[in-house]
Design a protein around this motif. Structure first.
Motif, PDB file in Angstrom:
ATOM      1  N   ARG A 476       1.953  -2.861  10.716  1.00  0.00           N
ATOM      2  CA  ARG A 476       3.267  -2.826  10.000  1.00  0.00           C
ATOM      3  C   ARG A 476       3.335  -3.881   9.293  1.00  0.00           C
ATOM      4  NH1 ARG A 476       6.566   1.410  12.972  1.00  0.00           N
ATOM      5  NH2 ARG A 476       5.426   1.776  14.744  1.00  0.00           N
ATOM      6  N   THR A 477       3.391  -5.218   9.841  1.00  0.00           N
ATOM      7  CA  THR A 477       3.419  -6.343   9.094  1.00  0.00           C
ATOM      8  C   THR A 477       2.666  -6.858   7.882  1.00  0.00           C
ATOM      9  OG1 THR A 477       4.244  -7.259  11.330  1.00  0.00           O
ATOM     10  CG2 THR A 477       3.960  -8.855   9.560  1.00  0.00           C
ATOM     11  N   SER A 478       1.246  -6.178   8.299  1.00  0.00           N
ATOM     12  CA  SER A 478       0.508  -6.720   7.219  1.00  0.00           C
ATOM     13  C   SER A 478       0.631  -5.791   5.987  1.00  0.00           C
ATOM     14  CB  SER A 478      -1.104  -6.553   7.741  1.00  0.00           C
ATOM     15  OG  SER A 478      -1.342  -4.688   8.169  1.00  0.00           O
ATOM     16  N   THR A 479       1.382  -4.638   6.013  1.00  0.00           N
ATOM     17  CA  THR A 479       1.641  -3.952   4.782  1.00  0.00           C
ATOM     18  C   THR A 479       2.552  -4.565   3.683  1.00  0.00           C
ATOM     19  OG1 THR A 479       3.689  -2.806   5.740  1.00  0.00           O
ATOM     20  CG2 THR A 479       1.538  -1.763   6.007  1.00  0.00           C
ATOM     21  N   ILE A 480       3.127  -5.713   4.280  1.00  0.00           N
ATOM     22  CA  ILE A 480       4.093  -6.490   3.220  1.00  0.00           C
ATOM     23  C   ILE A 480       3.562  -7.866   2.715  1.00  0.00           C
ATOM     24  CG2 ILE A 480       5.973  -4.978   3.611  1.00  0.00           C
ATOM     25  CD1 ILE A 480       5.920  -8.435   5.491  1.00  0.00           C
ATOM     26  N   LEU A 481       2.386  -8.171   3.475  1.00  0.00           N
ATOM     27  CA  LEU A 481       1.985  -9.653   3.391  1.00  0.00           C
ATOM     28  C   LEU A 481       1.718  -9.939   1.785  1.00  0.00           C
ATOM     29  CD1 LEU A 481      -0.057 -10.367   6.557  1.00  0.00           C
ATOM     30  CD2 LEU A 481       2.191 -11.193   5.948  1.00  0.00           C
ATOM     31  N   GLY A 482       1.305  -8.741   1.267  1.00  0.00           N
ATOM     32  CA  GLY A 482       0.763  -8.893  -0.256  1.00  0.00           C
ATOM     33  C   GLY A 482       1.850  -9.500  -1.171  1.00  0.00           C
ATOM     34  N   GLY A 490       0.430  -4.425   0.194  1.00  0.00           N
ATOM     35  CA  GLY A 490       1.813  -5.159  -0.276  1.00  0.00           C
ATOM     36  C   GLY A 490       1.858  -5.353  -1.624  1.00  0.00           C
ATOM     37  N   TYR A 491       0.628  -6.066  -2.112  1.00  0.00           N
ATOM     38  CA  TYR A 491       0.675  -6.566  -3.497  1.00  0.00           C
ATOM     39  C   TYR A 491       1.011  -5.356  -4.348  1.00  0.00           C
ATOM     40  CZ  TYR A 491      -1.235  -8.662  -7.708  1.00  0.00           C
ATOM     41  OH  TYR A 491      -1.236  -8.980  -9.049  1.00  0.00           O
ATOM     42  N   LEU A 492       0.306  -4.505  -4.098  1.00  0.00           N
ATOM     43  CA  LEU A 492       0.145  -3.134  -5.224  1.00  0.00           C
ATOM     44  C   LEU A 492       1.582  -2.684  -5.166  1.00  0.00           C
ATOM     45  CD1 LEU A 492      -3.190  -1.338  -4.306  1.00  0.00           C
ATOM     46  CD2 LEU A 492      -2.685  -2.815  -6.258  1.00  0.00           C
TER      47      LEU A 492
END
Length: 531
Positions: A476-482, A490-492
């Motif tokens: 879940r957290t890695s989805t927003i690290l971007g 998250g970057y996209l």
């Protein structure tokens, strides 16, 4: 994030295995986890040497941050208070919404199976969507300010509070309900008189734990313009004013540390069976309720939020959400698939590193087996410090030290995982049966013999459950690290929202939901086979 409560999340509280249970499933899962870690590390080009290089680079960056300073203490103090009030108000709003939702989502109190399915779907959606994602969408719909942050915290919190509130209802004793029902009262009186008294203690523990989580979450909402002290921190980091950034981080540590100590005190007063007294508990619950109500009113006044705005946000937000339908999967093509796989790989590798490095800290932080009191306090202090720094802030530090990419995100999540899982390990070890420990010690077994002969075998079910829960949280957290350039999908997402390509954002949101939900179901299935 996160597991039952109040001492730790539900996933970590797992019963010991049956006496005849084969260790083969555990070995199979361990082999699968090792294989998945190797494949994930290969996919994101993560090498063990990156950890060593990362330590050197981060140390060099920390040297540039010294000595810490606060250029505008009054402003930082105001933003710190704002962050705390956002966390409390968001949690209160989520609790208010979660109470009726929990009764609808509990099998033994729902009026109809269709209502049960709908309520569980709402809870699952809120839990699967990261709070920062909600914040980005609300900022786009309502503008920059604290209201989008509060709504984001509230919606995401419903995913946890609604689920654990409903679970507590399902575990309640049916006897009092049958007694009350025999008097001929209706459904609402039955719930109030027979169910609520049983579940309130569990709900209080969950609520206190959630405030602790939301305070950590609210720190980073300022990165997307949703209020709080995170805005000042982001401003300092973007300007490369590292001493000021470290000063703000120390303020954040102080706030979160104080809140954790307060939460521990509340749980001991209200939820410790050894000191339970019905009359005293009733008084303390009234005091706590009055205090939370007072802080909520103060939050509305201090943050200049009209109670009416807590209802009128639906219209503008619906307009933004509606523009995400139908989702456009063609614009990104294989880039979307690659970003989704990268997100999962970051979560898997970070979890594996966190599991390996957190076990020693967790064992030293368990009061019943720690070799010396100073080991206990040192380990607990380390856990508190690491847990107090949100992963997004750690990601900013690692990006500054190692450069853009998934390696920085993996290092940040791995470091955060050490504090998170070490606390769950310590709590689980403190609750094991002391009999085997005393038996090993009585025959002259030393600390290491006691650890491997009596502690580890009893702790394995909880360790497996906690590790799977950590994987769920890390994905879940890695989805927003971007958002800070630390890899993943998250970057996209943030680029699509920034450029107003809401149909593309809709596709990304749907992929995030599917990925997170699939990991959650996989973790649940593995736990059901092992514990």
């Amino acid at each position: 994030m996160s597991a039952p409560l109040p001492t730790r999340p539900r996933a970590a509280a797992t019963p010991p295995p049956g006496p005849g249970r084969s260790p083969a499933p555990v070995r199979l899962v361990a082999f699968g986890a090792l294989l998945a870690t190797v494949v994930a590390a290969w996919y994101i080009d993560f090498a063990p040497a990156a950890l060593i290089d990362g330590v050197d680079e981060v140390a060099a960056l920390l040297e540039r941050m010294l000595p810490p300073r606060l250029d505008d203490p009054g402003r930082i103090g105001g933003l710190a208070v704002e962050t705390l009030l956002m966390a409390v108000l968001g949690t209160v709003l989520a609790a208010i919404a979660s109470v009726p939702l929990a009764f609808l989502a509990a099998r033994n109190t729902t009026p109809h199976p269709a209502v049960y399915a709908a309520a569980r779907a709402v809870i699952t959606f809120c839990r699967a969507m990261p709070d920062l994602l909600f914040a980005v969408l609300f900022v786009r719909a309502l503008g920059i300010g604290v209201l989008p942050g509060i709504l984001a915290l509230a919606l995401h919190s419903i995913g946890m509070l609604g689920k654990l509130f409903a679970d507590a209802i399902e575990q309640s004793d049916p006897g009092p309900r049958e007694a009350v029902r025999s008097t001929g009262v209706g459904y609402f009186r039955e719930m109030i008189n027979a169910v609520l008294p049983q579940v309130v203690p569990s709900w209080i523990g969950t609520f206190v734990y959630r405030i602790d989580i939301n305070l950590r979450m609210s720190v980073v909402l300022g990165f997307v313009g949703a209020g709080g002290i995170g805005f000042a921190l982001q401003d300092a980091l973007r300007g490369l004013v590292y001493p000021r950034a470290l000063g703000i981080v120390l303020v954040i540590l102080a706030i979160i540390g104080a809140m954790e100590l307060l939460a521990i005190g509340v749980r001991r007063v209200l939820l410790d069976p050894s000191t339970s007294d019905p009359r005293r508990d009733r008084v303390w619950r009234i005091v706590l309720t009055a205090l939370v109500a007072a802080v909520s009113v103060a939050a509305l006044v201090e943050l200049r939020i009209s109670p009416w705005s807590l209802l009128t946000w639906v219209g503008p937000s619906f307009d933004v959400f509606a523009r995400m339908v139908p989702p456009n999967f063609d614009a990104l093509g294989l880039d979307l698939v690659d970003a989704a796989l990268q997100t999962v790989a970051i979560g898997v590798v970070a979890t594996a590193i966190g599991v390996v490095l957190s076990l020693p800290v967790g064992f030293l932080a368990a009061r019943n087996i720690t070799p010396h009191p100073w080991c206990y306090w040192a380990a607990r202090a380390w856990i508190l410090v690491v847990r107090a720094v949100p992963e997004l802030i750690l990601a900013v530090v690692f990006v500054a030290a190692l450069g853009l990419g998934p390696v920085a995100g993996t290092c940040a999540l791995a470091l955060g995982s050490i504090g998170f899982l070490a606390k769950l390990v310590a709590d689980a070890v403190e609750e094991i049966d002391p009999g085997p420990l005393e038996a090993v010690r009585s025959v002259g077994g030393g600390w290491w013999k006691t650890l491997f002969a009596a502690v580890v075998p009893q702790s394995i079910p909880a360790l497996v459950g906690s590790s799977l829960y950590l994987l769920d949280v890390n994905v879940r957290t890695s989805t927003i690290l971007g958002i800070v350039g630390a890899g993943g999908i998250g970057y996209l997402l943030f680029e699509s929202i920034r450029t107003l390509n809401f149909d593309v954002a809709g596709a990304i949101v749907l992929v995030i939901f599917v990925v997170v939900y699939a990991i959650e179901r996989l973790s649940g299935w593995i736990r059901s086979r092992l514990v």
